[in-house]
Write an enzyme that holds these catalytic residues in place. Structure first.
Site, PDB file in Angstrom:
ATOM      1  N   THR A  35       0.833  -1.211   0.000  1.00  0.00           N
ATOM      2  CA  THR A  35       0.000   0.000   0.000  1.00  0.00           C
ATOM      3  C   THR A  35       0.868   1.262   0.000  1.00  0.00           C
ATOM      4  O   THR A  35       0.756   2.108  -0.896  1.00  0.00           O
ATOM      5  CB  THR A  35      -0.922   0.006   1.241  1.00  0.00           C
ATOM      6  OG1 THR A  35      -1.716  -1.172   1.215  1.00  0.00           O
ATOM      7  CG2 THR A  35      -1.814   1.231   1.265  1.00  0.00           C
ATOM      8  N   VAL A  36       1.741   1.395   0.988  1.00  0.00           N
ATOM      9  CA  VAL A  36       2.498   2.648   1.142  1.00  0.00           C
ATOM     10  C   VAL A  36       3.628   2.729   0.108  1.00  0.00           C
ATOM     11  O   VAL A  36       3.834   3.783  -0.522  1.00  0.00           O
ATOM     12  CB  VAL A  36       3.065   2.771   2.574  1.00  0.00           C
ATOM     13  CG1 VAL A  36       3.772   4.121   2.747  1.00  0.00           C
ATOM     14  CG2 VAL A  36       1.956   2.631   3.611  1.00  0.00           C
ATOM     15  N   ASP A 215      -1.435  -1.152  17.507  1.00  0.00           N
ATOM     16  CA  ASP A 215      -0.932  -0.105  16.615  1.00  0.00           C
ATOM     17  C   ASP A 215      -0.922   1.251  17.326  1.00  0.00           C
ATOM     18  O   ASP A 215       0.041   2.015  17.217  1.00  0.00           O
ATOM     19  CB  ASP A 215      -1.817  -0.070  15.356  1.00  0.00           C
ATOM     20  CG  ASP A 215      -1.386   0.979  14.362  1.00  0.00           C
ATOM     21  OD1 ASP A 215      -0.368   0.760  13.677  1.00  0.00           O
ATOM     22  OD2 ASP A 215      -2.055   2.029  14.270  1.00  0.00           O
ATOM     23  N   LYS A 219       2.164   3.789  18.426  1.00  0.00           N
ATOM     24  CA  LYS A 219       2.199   5.208  18.037  1.00  0.00           C
ATOM     25  C   LYS A 219       2.295   6.126  19.246  1.00  0.00           C
ATOM     26  O   LYS A 219       3.043   7.104  19.218  1.00  0.00           O
ATOM     27  CB  LYS A 219       0.944   5.534  17.208  1.00  0.00           C
ATOM     28  CG  LYS A 219       0.983   4.917  15.814  1.00  0.00           C
ATOM     29  CD  LYS A 219      -0.375   4.990  15.137  1.00  0.00           C
ATOM     30  CE  LYS A 219      -0.316   4.468  13.711  1.00  0.00           C
ATOM     31  NZ  LYS A 219      -1.646   4.267  13.122  1.00  0.00           N
TER      32      LYS A 219
HETATM   33  P1  NDP Z   1       1.650  -3.990   2.817  1.00  0.00           P
HETATM   34  O1  NDP Z   1       1.380  -5.279   3.495  1.00  0.00           O
HETATM   35  O2  NDP Z   1       0.647  -3.427   1.898  1.00  0.00           O
HETATM   36  O3  NDP Z   1       3.044  -4.067   2.027  1.00  0.00           O
HETATM   37  C1  NDP Z   1       4.170  -4.711   2.548  1.00  0.00           C
HETATM   38  C2  NDP Z   1       5.211  -4.841   1.457  1.00  0.00           C
HETATM   39  O4  NDP Z   1       6.377  -5.418   2.006  1.00  0.00           O
HETATM   40  C3  NDP Z   1       4.774  -5.744   0.293  1.00  0.00           C
HETATM   41  O5  NDP Z   1       5.168  -5.167  -0.918  1.00  0.00           O
HETATM   42  C4  NDP Z   1       5.516  -7.047   0.540  1.00  0.00           C
HETATM   43  O6  NDP Z   1       5.836  -7.753  -0.627  1.00  0.00           O
HETATM   44  C5  NDP Z   1       6.781  -6.535   1.186  1.00  0.00           C
HETATM   45  N1  NDP Z   1       7.395  -7.540   2.041  1.00  0.00           N
HETATM   46  C6  NDP Z   1       6.845  -8.176   3.098  1.00  0.00           C
HETATM   47  N2  NDP Z   1       7.719  -9.030   3.634  1.00  0.00           N
HETATM   48  C7  NDP Z   1       8.838  -8.936   2.893  1.00  0.00           C
HETATM   49  C8  NDP Z   1      10.109  -9.575   2.941  1.00  0.00           C
HETATM   50  N3  NDP Z   1      10.395 -10.504   3.859  1.00  0.00           N
HETATM   51  N4  NDP Z   1      11.039  -9.216   2.036  1.00  0.00           N
HETATM   52  C9  NDP Z   1      10.771  -8.299   1.097  1.00  0.00           C
HETATM   53  N5  NDP Z   1       9.581  -7.636   1.017  1.00  0.00           N
HETATM   54  C10 NDP Z   1       8.640  -7.971   1.895  1.00  0.00           C
HETATM   55  O7  NDP Z   1       1.968  -2.949   4.008  1.00  0.00           O
HETATM   56  P2  NDP Z   1       1.678  -1.389   4.040  1.00  0.00           P
HETATM   57  O8  NDP Z   1       2.211  -0.741   2.842  1.00  0.00           O
HETATM   58  O9  NDP Z   1       0.274  -1.164   4.441  1.00  0.00           O
HETATM   59  O10 NDP Z   1       2.558  -0.967   5.330  1.00  0.00           O
HETATM   60  C11 NDP Z   1       3.950  -0.868   5.254  1.00  0.00           C
HETATM   61  C12 NDP Z   1       4.457  -0.192   6.521  1.00  0.00           C
HETATM   62  O11 NDP Z   1       3.880   1.116   6.621  1.00  0.00           O
HETATM   63  C13 NDP Z   1       4.085  -0.913   7.810  1.00  0.00           C
HETATM   64  O12 NDP Z   1       5.110  -0.729   8.747  1.00  0.00           O
HETATM   65  C14 NDP Z   1       2.827  -0.183   8.261  1.00  0.00           C
HETATM   66  O13 NDP Z   1       2.619  -0.247   9.653  1.00  0.00           O
HETATM   67  C15 NDP Z   1       3.171   1.240   7.855  1.00  0.00           C
HETATM   68  N6  NDP Z   1       2.036   2.115   7.633  1.00  0.00           N
HETATM   69  C16 NDP Z   1       0.987   1.722   6.859  1.00  0.00           C
HETATM   70  C17 NDP Z   1      -0.054   2.586   6.627  1.00  0.00           C
HETATM   71  C18 NDP Z   1      -1.231   2.206   5.785  1.00  0.00           C
HETATM   72  O14 NDP Z   1      -2.165   3.010   5.712  1.00  0.00           O
HETATM   73  N7  NDP Z   1      -1.252   1.059   5.147  1.00  0.00           N
HETATM   74  C19 NDP Z   1      -0.063   3.933   7.203  1.00  0.00           C
HETATM   75  C20 NDP Z   1       1.095   4.245   8.003  1.00  0.00           C
HETATM   76  C21 NDP Z   1       2.105   3.368   8.207  1.00  0.00           C
HETATM   77  P3  NDP Z   1       4.683  -8.339  -1.620  1.00  0.00           P
HETATM   78  O15 NDP Z   1       4.060  -7.138  -2.250  1.00  0.00           O
HETATM   79  O16 NDP Z   1       5.415  -9.191  -2.590  1.00  0.00           O
HETATM   80  O17 NDP Z   1       3.733  -9.095  -0.731  1.00  0.00           O
HETATM   81  N1  HSE Z   2      -3.201   0.416  10.189  1.00  0.00           N
HETATM   82  C1  HSE Z   2      -2.903   1.765  10.496  1.00  0.00           C
HETATM   83  C2  HSE Z   2      -4.177   2.519  10.724  1.00  0.00           C
HETATM   84  C3  HSE Z   2      -2.136   2.387   9.371  1.00  0.00           C
HETATM   85  O1  HSE Z   2      -5.242   1.993  10.396  1.00  0.00           O
HETATM   86  O2  HSE Z   2      -4.123   3.621  11.259  1.00  0.00           O
HETATM   87  C4  HSE Z   2      -1.666   3.783   9.691  1.00  0.00           C
HETATM   88  O3  HSE Z   2      -0.648   3.766  10.633  1.00  0.00           O
END
Ligand code: NDP
Ligand code: HSE
Length: 444
Positions: A35-36, A215, A219
């Site tokens: 996502t991010v 979570d 934070k």
């Molecule tokens: P996702 O689950 O959407 O994405 C995780 C990514 O990491 C995927 O692309 C995945 O690969 C990759 N990945 C996972 N494990 C491995 C590994 N062992 N080696 C290499 N790549 C790996 O997570 P988000 O984008 O939602 O979140 C990412 C971070 O941002 C987290 O720490 C989350 O807490 C934080 N965050 C998220 C927010 C949100 O709104 N979603 C907001 C604020 C912070 P693949 O695509 O192949 O599965």
């Molecule tokens: N899972 C978290 C939320 C992402 O819903 O707020 C943002 O940190």
């Protein structure tokens, strides 16, 4: 400045490369394109100063929702991405604590700057990683880790830096706020709202982290580190999630003039102890937090000079979070492109372990829903149980008869300590007329 070479590029990155020489761009190694990560890629794919060297993913063959990522840009070896000698900035957007800690440690030890949105990583290992960044003379930035797109880390550290911070409190999780909003306004079930929040990319990989309050604990621990320079083990924070809240509680709260929100709170007591906790609260309708809906977050900060300041915006989701991550990348890139001047961004000061206020000493008004036998004197017994514990009541209402013949009763107390409330609760639980304790919530 290293020169990127041999990499497969997206069409946009190729176009950007043609207009820049290698020493006028900053080379990024990103871990995670979920996502991010996707949002960050979209922001920078046309950017002339930012060059993606490699992006680590778990499964390089996965169909992605970005149509212009060349699969040769992807790697399944995150350590190779981190160690790549060309890479100047590692962007960790994978999530989880242990592997992320290893990768970020490796990156810092290789002299790379790091940007992350990983609140679990910063909450659990922040102090050791900041120390490592300091020793290696590189930056570790994490604006996206708290409240998604809302600028809070940098403003708390820099813009409010002249204040002694007294309180930080707010709605810090988009997923649970989305769920509570949909349950309150649309009458959705918890399951439907959670599934929609997951589909929109708000939820953590394991949504237990959201709905059980982990979570928010991460934070608020990060915010306490910045605001009070105190290290709080996130697992030591009193924490309750939203899974016990029913449509009935939402309805009763509404009739009493409140909405239910998951709140993260950290406040400094006069004696230097830190009151830090995460739990759902009844928020009065007239309080600005009550109007924070869906995935939006809001944070109140109280400083001794500034008074109250409120931050508000989207707390989760692809582009809002990418906005915060991208700003950190640009802050570092700007420093690098100006010839390794000190980066005009913050350094986290060494912090001391927090002295926590025990939960039993915190004070609050309480909402209690219970089921009791529908017979005379029950209300009197409840009043006695509260009175014996020194708990005064603001309201006591019978809300109807349940299918099993018990009466649903709601109490609202005046402000008392958690210890007093627990004493009253134990006494009520022990009464023969009590069929079931439903839900206990604190009032903001
Ligand atoms: P996702 O689950 O959407 O994405 C995780 C990514 O990491 C995927 O692309 C995945 O690969 C990759 N990945 C996972 N494990 C491995 C590994 N062992 N080696 C290499 N790549 C790996 O997570 P988000 O984008 O939602 O979140 C990412 C971070 O941002 C987290 O720490 C989350 O807490 C934080 N965050 C998220 C927010 C949100 O709104 N979603 C907001 C604020 C912070 P693949 O695509 O192949 O599965
Ligand atoms: N899972 C978290 C939320 C992402 O819903 O707020 C943002 O940190």
């Amino acid at each position: 400045m290293p020169s990127p070479s041999g990499q497969a590029l997206s069409a946009q990155n190729s176009a950007a490369e043609q207009s820049r020489t290698p020493d006028t761009r900053v080379v990024i190694g990103m871990i995670g394109l979920g996502t991010v990560g996707s949002g960050v890629f979209k922001i920078f794919r046309d950017h002339p100063d930012i060059f993606f060297q490699k992006i680590a993913v778990r499964d390089a063959s996965k169909i992605r929702n970005i149509d212009d990522v060349d699969t040769e840009l992807l790697s399944q070896d995150p350590f190779a991405v981190v160690r790549d000698p060309e890479t100047q900035v590692v962007v960790e957007l994978m999530g989880g604590a242990e592997l992320a800690r290893e990768l970020v440690t490796e990156a810092l030890n290789h002299g790379k700057h790091v940007v992350t949105a990983n609140k679990e990583l910063i909450a659990k290992f922040g102090p050791e990683l900041f120390d490592l960044a300091r020793k290696n003379n590189v930056r570790l930035l994490f604006e996206g880790a708290v409240a998604g797109g809302i600028p809070i880390i940098m403003p708390l550290k820099l813009s409010l830096g002249a204040n002694r911070i007294q309180r930080v409190a707010g709605i810090l999780n988009g997923t649970t706020n989305y769920i509570l909003t949909k349950m309150t306004q649309e009458g959705w079930t918890f399951e439907r709202a959670l599934s929609e929040a997951q589909a929109k990319g708000f939820a953590e990989a394991d949504p237990t982290n959201d709905v059980e309050g982990f979570d928010v604990a991460y934070k608020i621990s990060v915010l306490a580190l910045i605001a009070f320079k105190q290290v709080v083990d996130p697992l030591s924070i009193f924490r309750e999630g939203i899974t016990r809240i029913t449509a009935e509680d939402i309805q009763h709260a509404r009739e009493l003039g409140y909405v239910i929100k998951l709140i993260g709170l950290a406040q400094m007591e006069d004696d230097g102890r830190l009151d830090i906790r995460v739990h759902p609260m009844l928020v009065p309708n007239e309080h600005p937090l009550s109007n924070t809906q869906n995935e939006f977050n809001a944070i109140f900060v109280k400083g001794d000079a500034v008074g109250d300041v409120m931050f508000y915006g989207r707390g989760a989701g692809e582009m809002p979070t990418a906005s915060a991550v991208a700003a950190d990348i640009l802050a570092i890139a700007t420093g690098l492109l100006k010839g390794n001047e000190p980066i005009p961004s913050m350094i986290i000061d060494p912090a001391t372990p927090a002295n926590l206020l025990p939960m039993s000493e915190t004070t609050s008004k309480y909402y209690l829903r219970l089921n009791a036998q529908d017979r005379p004197k029950v209300v009197g017994h409840l009043g006695n149980a509260c009175g014996d514990a020194g708990v005064s009541l603001e309201a006591l209402m019978q809300k109807g008869i349940n299918p099993d013949g018990t009466a649903s009763i709601v109490l609202l107390t005046k402000s008392v300590t958690e210890q007093q409330m627990n004493q009253a609760l134990e006494s009520i639980r022990g009464q023969a007329s009590t069929a079931e304790i439903g839900c206990l919530l604190r009032v903001l």
